[in-house]
Design a protein around this motif. Structure first.
Motif, PDB file in Angstrom:
ATOM      1  N   VAL A   1      37.700  41.810  36.289  1.00 38.62           N
ATOM      2  CA  VAL A   1      38.652  42.972  37.031  1.00 38.62           C
ATOM      3  C   VAL A   1      39.076  42.312  38.232  1.00 38.62           C
ATOM      4  O   VAL A   1      38.482  40.883  38.300  1.00 38.62           O
ATOM      5  CB  VAL A   1      38.452  44.428  37.089  1.00 38.62           C
ATOM      6  CG1 VAL A   1      37.777  45.107  36.237  1.00 38.62           C
ATOM      7  CG2 VAL A   1      37.295  44.072  38.702  1.00 38.62           C
ATOM      8  N   GLU A   2      40.549  42.091  37.763  1.00 37.47           N
ATOM      9  CA  GLU A   2      41.341  40.913  38.883  1.00 37.47           C
ATOM     10  C   GLU A   2      41.824  42.564  40.325  1.00 37.47           C
ATOM     11  O   GLU A   2      42.272  43.350  39.784  1.00 37.47           O
ATOM     12  CB  GLU A   2      43.282  40.693  38.781  1.00 37.47           C
ATOM     13  CG  GLU A   2      43.798  39.781  39.966  1.00 37.47           C
ATOM     14  CD  GLU A   2      44.572  39.241  39.124  1.00 37.47           C
ATOM     15  OE1 GLU A   2      45.628  39.006  39.136  1.00 37.47           O
ATOM     16  OE2 GLU A   2      44.815  39.320  37.669  1.00 37.47           O
TER      17      GLU A   2
ATOM     18  N   ALA B   1      26.570  36.308  37.513  1.00 35.47           N
ATOM     19  CA  ALA B   1      27.617  37.069  39.189  1.00 35.47           C
ATOM     20  C   ALA B   1      29.030  36.443  39.685  1.00 35.47           C
ATOM     21  O   ALA B   1      29.325  35.744  38.995  1.00 35.47           O
ATOM     22  CB  ALA B   1      26.580  36.144  39.916  1.00 35.47           C
ATOM     23  N   SER B   2      29.497  37.045  40.396  1.00 37.44           N
ATOM     24  CA  SER B   2      30.818  37.005  40.327  1.00 37.44           C
ATOM     25  C   SER B   2      30.775  36.132  42.479  1.00 37.44           C
ATOM     26  O   SER B   2      29.791  36.704  43.417  1.00 37.44           O
ATOM     27  CB  SER B   2      31.647  38.730  41.007  1.00 37.44           C
ATOM     28  OG  SER B   2      31.615  38.728  39.842  1.00 37.44           O
ATOM     29  N   ILE B   3      30.744  35.300  42.253  1.00 35.81           N
ATOM     30  CA  ILE B   3      30.420  33.851  43.337  1.00 35.81           C
ATOM     31  C   ILE B   3      31.894  33.570  43.376  1.00 35.81           C
ATOM     32  O   ILE B   3      32.597  33.580  43.395  1.00 35.81           O
ATOM     33  CB  ILE B   3      29.707  32.798  42.757  1.00 35.81           C
ATOM     34  CG1 ILE B   3      28.428  33.571  42.594  1.00 35.81           C
ATOM     35  CG2 ILE B   3      29.572  32.341  43.712  1.00 35.81           C
ATOM     36  CD1 ILE B   3      27.083  32.283  42.082  1.00 35.81           C
ATOM     37  N   PHE B   4      31.794  33.976  45.745  1.00 35.53           N
ATOM     38  CA  PHE B   4      32.733  32.903  45.992  1.00 35.53           C
ATOM     39  C   PHE B   4      32.739  32.586  47.562  1.00 35.53           C
ATOM     40  O   PHE B   4      32.030  32.630  48.189  1.00 35.53           O
ATOM     41  CB  PHE B   4      34.097  35.069  46.567  1.00 35.53           C
ATOM     42  CG  PHE B   4      34.191  35.823  45.750  1.00 35.53           C
ATOM     43  CD1 PHE B   4      34.977  35.469  44.994  1.00 35.53           C
ATOM     44  CD2 PHE B   4      33.091  36.344  45.184  1.00 35.53           C
ATOM     45  CE1 PHE B   4      35.643  36.474  43.943  1.00 35.53           C
ATOM     46  CE2 PHE B   4      33.769  37.419  44.066  1.00 35.53           C
ATOM     47  CZ  PHE B   4      34.430  37.552  43.734  1.00 35.53           C
ATOM     48  N   ALA B   5      33.861  31.272  47.343  1.00 43.44           N
ATOM     49  CA  ALA B   5      33.291  30.527  48.835  1.00 43.44           C
ATOM     50  C   ALA B   5      33.869  31.943  49.752  1.00 43.44           C
ATOM     51  O   ALA B   5      34.996  32.707  50.273  1.00 43.44           O
ATOM     52  CB  ALA B   5      34.349  29.355  48.958  1.00 43.44           C
TER      53      ALA B   5
ATOM     54  N   CYS C   1      27.652  36.734  46.673  1.00 41.55           N
ATOM     55  CA  CYS C   1      27.275  36.594  45.476  1.00 41.55           C
ATOM     56  C   CYS C   1      27.747  38.330  45.571  1.00 41.55           C
ATOM     57  O   CYS C   1      26.513  38.583  45.887  1.00 41.55           O
ATOM     58  CB  CYS C   1      26.190  35.651  45.241  1.00 41.55           C
ATOM     59  SG  CYS C   1      25.333  36.228  43.600  1.00 41.55           S
ATOM     60  N   ILE C   2      27.204  39.126  43.657  1.00 46.27           N
ATOM     61  CA  ILE C   2      27.637  40.372  43.911  1.00 46.27           C
ATOM     62  C   ILE C   2      27.634  40.139  42.255  1.00 46.27           C
ATOM     63  O   ILE C   2      27.647  39.577  41.614  1.00 46.27           O
ATOM     64  CB  ILE C   2      28.588  40.678  43.916  1.00 46.27           C
ATOM     65  CG1 ILE C   2      28.091  42.351  44.036  1.00 46.27           C
ATOM     66  CG2 ILE C   2      30.081  41.165  44.223  1.00 46.27           C
ATOM     67  CD1 ILE C   2      28.690  43.909  44.934  1.00 46.27           C
ATOM     68  N   ARG C   3      26.021  40.419  41.436  1.00 41.36           N
ATOM     69  CA  ARG C   3      26.127  40.953  40.172  1.00 41.36           C
ATOM     70  C   ARG C   3      26.509  42.565  39.720  1.00 41.36           C
ATOM     71  O   ARG C   3      26.660  43.085  39.861  1.00 41.36           O
ATOM     72  CB  ARG C   3      24.311  41.397  40.166  1.00 41.36           C
ATOM     73  CG  ARG C   3      23.619  40.770  40.654  1.00 41.36           C
ATOM     74  CD  ARG C   3      23.183  39.195  40.034  1.00 41.36           C
ATOM     75  NE  ARG C   3      21.540  38.347  40.392  1.00 41.36           N
ATOM     76  CZ  ARG C   3      22.587  37.154  40.199  1.00 41.36           C
ATOM     77  NH1 ARG C   3      23.436  37.009  39.170  1.00 41.36           N
ATOM     78  NH2 ARG C   3      20.837  36.161  40.211  1.00 41.36           N
ATOM     79  N   PRO C   4      26.730  42.150  38.347  1.00 41.31           N
ATOM     80  CA  PRO C   4      28.212  42.445  38.429  1.00 41.31           C
ATOM     81  C   PRO C   4      27.394  43.871  37.900  1.00 41.31           C
ATOM     82  O   PRO C   4      28.251  45.133  38.056  1.00 41.31           O
ATOM     83  CB  PRO C   4      27.990  42.113  36.966  1.00 41.31           C
ATOM     84  CG  PRO C   4      26.791  41.274  36.074  1.00 41.31           C
ATOM     85  CD  PRO C   4      26.414  40.515  37.724  1.00 41.31           C
ATOM     86  N   GLU C   5      26.029  44.962  37.914  1.00 35.62           N
ATOM     87  CA  GLU C   5      25.660  45.570  38.060  1.00 35.62           C
ATOM     88  C   GLU C   5      25.653  46.518  39.074  1.00 35.62           C
ATOM     89  O   GLU C   5      25.603  48.023  39.118  1.00 35.62           O
ATOM     90  CB  GLU C   5      24.869  45.695  36.895  1.00 35.62           C
ATOM     91  CG  GLU C   5      23.187  45.601  37.942  1.00 35.62           C
ATOM     92  CD  GLU C   5      23.243  43.347  38.201  1.00 35.62           C
ATOM     93  OE1 GLU C   5      21.831  43.415  38.160  1.00 35.62           O
ATOM     94  OE2 GLU C   5      24.236  43.585  37.245  1.00 35.62           O
TER      95      GLU C   5
ATOM     96  N   MET D   1      38.985  37.743  41.035  1.00 30.33           N
ATOM     97  CA  MET D   1      37.926  38.392  39.871  1.00 30.33           C
ATOM     98  C   MET D   1      36.777  38.763  40.290  1.00 30.33           C
ATOM     99  O   MET D   1      35.716  38.013  40.039  1.00 30.33           O
ATOM    100  CB  MET D   1      38.155  37.320  39.060  1.00 30.33           C
ATOM    101  CG  MET D   1      39.345  36.493  38.447  1.00 30.33           C
ATOM    102  SD  MET D   1      40.606  37.880  37.836  1.00 30.33           S
ATOM    103  CE  MET D   1      40.608  38.262  35.996  1.00 30.33           C
ATOM    104  N   MET D   2      36.426  39.303  39.446  1.00 28.19           N
ATOM    105  CA  MET D   2      34.847  40.641  39.869  1.00 28.19           C
ATOM    106  C   MET D   2      34.739  40.609  38.182  1.00 28.19           C
ATOM    107  O   MET D   2      35.204  40.980  37.224  1.00 28.19           O
ATOM    108  CB  MET D   2      34.807  41.837  40.147  1.00 28.19           C
ATOM    109  CG  MET D   2      35.911  41.621  41.712  1.00 28.19           C
ATOM    110  SD  MET D   2      35.079  40.990  43.157  1.00 28.19           S
ATOM    111  CE  MET D   2      33.195  41.769  43.177  1.00 28.19           C
TER     112      MET D   2
END
Length: 371
Positions: free
Chosen positions: A329-330, A251-255, A292-296, A337-338
């Motif tokens: 990717v940036e 997962a891509s997780i960001f504050a 949070c977002i899943r890569p797919e 970053m994702m």
């Protein structure tokens, strides 16, 4: 409701319902399991997962009866079994190391639980043949465990644990000693077996994919505490914390730095690097939360520009693996970053490291986590 009594060797009437109430285990100053409450339905395939030391095997051991709880109840079909000795709990157990008697044949191993219960010899023979047929080992009845493969030994252990028709079947890392191909094969075997038997299964594993394949519902434990329970899909798509999101896959997780109202049914949030993202609905987003977002869920290349959230990005990493293409990717301008995962199909675009690409996702695909 009192549990109906059964004669030795009598078939159970199906899987039992299990209600765990404020169950805990404390060793001196260490809480192995913090008071935990779980309801498991009759015939459910229920998995318990978590990192090493999370308390999952201790919880299973208390249900089985070889670990005494510090407090709490284990109610099976209305009857608290905590005071009951192991042999009166009508629970089967499958271990990682099979626990087969090396000097006994396959048939003798499988029939052992019935013999010690005083079941007549002809009935034992009939039930052994029936159980070996269910795991497709009829032709191996006279062999010793040392003459079998790991997968075959595990199937013998499965047949033995269920021959007396227990109301509950406990499994503690049963496939941990097998290689990947055998594990995949045995997962299908266990699922088929459970569906045919109708027994309630409580299954402990450290393998998230294994749990997701087998289980109707999953409980995730951490540091002796239950963090979330749900179906595999619920836990993957709607995790309640960073720990659950990361434990169940990439997962891509960001504050979240800020949240800005953005029209009916939408909120605009600002991620830690400054990227602004539109999310659907009132998801209680704001500082102190995480997105949070899943890569797919992320589209890369064609079609990305038509989505609610779309950006220009640079491919920083590209990895082709069997069944998927993985990118890191940036995002331009913010450096966020994702992680992206694409299932390759005919004419799927492929982007090398250093390539500029369009990326995007729907406003409904980003989840807000409580912590």
């Amino acid at each position: 409701m009192a549990r109906r009594s059964q004669a030795p060797g009598q078939a159970s009437l199906g899987g039992a319902a299990v209600s765990i109430r404020n169950l805990s285990k404390r060793y001196n100053n260490f809480n192995a399991v913090i008071p935990t409450t779980i309801d498991i339905e009759s015939g459910d395939f229920f998995a318990i997962i978590g990192p090493s030391g999370s308390g999952k095997s201790t919880l299973l051991g208390m249900i089985a009866g070889y670990i005494d709880p510090t407090a709490g109840q284990i109610v099976i079909d209305g009857h608290d079994i905590v005071p009951e000795p192991i042999y009166r709990r009508n629970i089967g157990m499958v271990f990682q190391n099979y626990a087969l008697f090396p000097h006994m044949t396959v048939a003798e191993n499988v029939g052992y639980p019935l013999r010690i219960r005083g079941v007549p010899r002809d009935e034992v023979a009939r039930r052994v043949n029936e159980s070996l047929g269910m795991v497709r080992l009829d032709a191996f009845a006279t062999r010793l465990p040392s003459q079998l493969s790991g997968g075959q030994q595990q199937r013998v252990a499965l047949a033995r644990s269920s021959i007396y028709k227990p109301s509950i079947l406990l499994m503690d890392e049963p496939l941990g000693a097998l290689d990947k191909n055998l594990r995949d094969e045995m997962q299908e075997e266990i699922k088929r077996f459970q569906q045919e038997m109708g027994v309630t299964v409580i299954y402990v594993t450290h393998d998230q994919q294994e749990a997701a394949f087998l289980a109707d519902r999953i409980a995730i434990m951490r540091d002796g505490s239950l963090t979330q329970i749900g179906s595999p899909r619920e836990l993957y798509e709607h995790p309640n914390s960073r720990f659950v999101a990361e434990f169940l896959g990439e997962a891509s997780i960001f504050a979240v730095k800020a949240a800005i109202p953005s029209g009916p049914g939408q909120t605009r949030i600002v991620l830690e690097g400054g990227t602004q993202v539109v999310i659907r609905g009132d998801k209680a987003a704001g500082p102190g939360k995480f997105a949070c977002i899943r890569p797919e869920r992320i589209t890369v290349g064609s079609g990305a520009a038509t989505l609610d959230n779309h950006y220009t990005a640079t491919v920083r990493e590209c990895l082709y693996t069997p069944g998927s293409i993985r990118y890191r990717v940036e995002l331009a301008g913010t450096g966020d970053m994702m992680k992206i995962r694409v299932l390759p199909q005919m004419n799927t675009e492929f982007f090398e490291t250093g390539t500029q690409v369009d990326v995007g996702w729907s406003s409904s695909d980003m989840t807000i986590l409580k912590d």
